[in-house]
Design an enzyme around this catalytic site. Sequence first.
Site, PDB file in Angstrom:
ATOM      1  N   HIS A 100       1.632  -6.075  11.550  1.00 51.86           N
ATOM      2  CA  HIS A 100      -0.032  -6.118  11.253  1.00 51.86           C
ATOM      3  C   HIS A 100      -0.216  -6.248  10.018  1.00 51.86           C
ATOM      4  O   HIS A 100      -1.197  -7.042   9.447  1.00 51.86           O
ATOM      5  CB  HIS A 100      -0.358  -4.745  11.671  1.00 51.86           C
ATOM      6  CG  HIS A 100      -1.931  -4.532  11.417  1.00 51.86           C
ATOM      7  ND1 HIS A 100      -2.737  -4.665  12.605  1.00 51.86           N
ATOM      8  CD2 HIS A 100      -2.696  -4.108  10.593  1.00 51.86           C
ATOM      9  CE1 HIS A 100      -4.205  -4.540  12.071  1.00 51.86           C
ATOM     10  NE2 HIS A 100      -4.062  -4.224  10.926  1.00 51.86           N
ATOM     11  N   GLU A 101       0.428  -5.406   9.025  1.00 47.50           N
ATOM     12  CA  GLU A 101       0.122  -5.654   7.593  1.00 47.50           C
ATOM     13  C   GLU A 101       0.795  -7.003   7.329  1.00 47.50           C
ATOM     14  O   GLU A 101       0.055  -7.558   6.283  1.00 47.50           O
ATOM     15  CB  GLU A 101       0.529  -4.608   6.961  1.00 47.50           C
ATOM     16  CG  GLU A 101       0.336  -2.984   7.292  1.00 47.50           C
ATOM     17  CD  GLU A 101      -1.360  -2.926   7.230  1.00 47.50           C
ATOM     18  OE1 GLU A 101      -1.798  -3.825   6.472  1.00 47.50           O
ATOM     19  OE2 GLU A 101      -1.649  -1.992   7.935  1.00 47.50           O
ATOM     20  N   HIS A 157      -2.177  -9.503   7.360  1.00 40.62           N
ATOM     21  CA  HIS A 157      -3.110  -9.342   6.121  1.00 40.62           C
ATOM     22  C   HIS A 157      -2.427  -9.904   4.956  1.00 40.62           C
ATOM     23  O   HIS A 157      -2.997 -10.685   4.253  1.00 40.62           O
ATOM     24  CB  HIS A 157      -3.417  -7.877   6.053  1.00 40.62           C
ATOM     25  CG  HIS A 157      -4.237  -7.269   6.910  1.00 40.62           C
ATOM     26  ND1 HIS A 157      -5.248  -7.771   7.455  1.00 40.62           N
ATOM     27  CD2 HIS A 157      -4.177  -6.101   7.501  1.00 40.62           C
ATOM     28  CE1 HIS A 157      -5.811  -6.946   8.460  1.00 40.62           C
ATOM     29  NE2 HIS A 157      -5.123  -5.748   8.456  1.00 40.62           N
TER      30      HIS A 157
END
Length: 417
Positions: A18-19, A22
Amino acid sequence: METAIAFILIFGSIVFFHELGHFIFAKRAGIMVREFAIGMGPKLLGYTKGETVYTIRLLPIGGYVRMAGEDLDAIELQPGYRVGVRLNAQDEVDYIVLNQKNYLPDMQFIEIEKADLMNKMFIEGYDESETHVKYSISRNAKVNEAGRESLIAPYDRQFHSKTVGQRSLAIFAGPLFNFILAFILFTVIALLRGIPVDEPVISTVVNNTPAAEAALQQGDRIIAIDGEAVGTWTELVTVIQQSPDQALSFEIDRDGQTVTTEITPDGIQSGEETIGQIGVQAPFEKSFFGSFVYGATQTYDFTVLIFTLLGNLLTGSFSIDDLSGPVGIYKATETVAQFGIFNLLNWTAMLSINLGIMNLLPLPALDGGRLLFFGFEAIRGRPIDKQREGMVHFVGIMLLMVLMIVVTWNDIQRFFF
């Protein structure tokens, strides 16, 4: 201990992907990423490479990518400040010290008259001989404040300097990578184990299970259960799961001969319900290209399923008491881990999809909430006031914390009382 390790690895991999989404899209947009963190709370390990510090933190309940300009990391040098500056070979300031205890021997001292560390990138004032000086600031300059070093962030490297599209992609990429992780895991499962075939044929009999005690064999085809015809593996599983601790009469085709045997499925606790299991596995077939199709269809099917459950939550047919938090996920992981690595990978993929969807909900403090504000900005032609947006996200965080406490308390009562 094994469950704890599995839980940390599962949650860690989901949060990492997920990170990572980003991070990659922020860097592609030219945004300075100050920290890439896995976990929350106090820092356990840290490694700095380039302009980013990579950290592992104590609590395995999340993570974050801290981008320049997203928080109150701007440094302002007010008139009258006395600072130490170091010049590089181009006579640009590449190091600024705000605390006298951390001055370096080769520094000059300046009493600030004017300074801009974001846009025009200069510092102006008087040196120790009362001479007026003005220096440009290097784009890679560092600031030392009370022993803590940080890179300055020119405005064009900050999150809010980018277009709505670039910011939206940087935020949307987090949930997107959760779906990508699920696709990868489902595909890997299919490549290694094969694609499940929806036929009531037994491929594996697990030792010390009702199926083994009844002498079921690999290749047995289940024809009927309690006189009801069985045509697919899905029908077989449904009947067994709905009959925990109930004797069932199985009619089996074994090498062209019909064999009848009685099997009583074990009752296995799954959440608040008990389901039946006899200890058999479905048949599988290997297909390289089919594995990728399987990964995509499984990702799609579970996405639809989770959206359906969310719809049931809104209509009231699915209540908040049915939700699970970290405790519930931990207990479910404990159960899933007993059935092998492929089930654990499948569980990880489902959790990754769930995290991706939850983060896309248009709620304050979530990625979806931020994307909603970007949508308003695109329509209005100017951003929402930062203080108002910050207040909305703060309220959202508080409400999410209350929800987490309620869900966790429900999990504790469900599993320990």
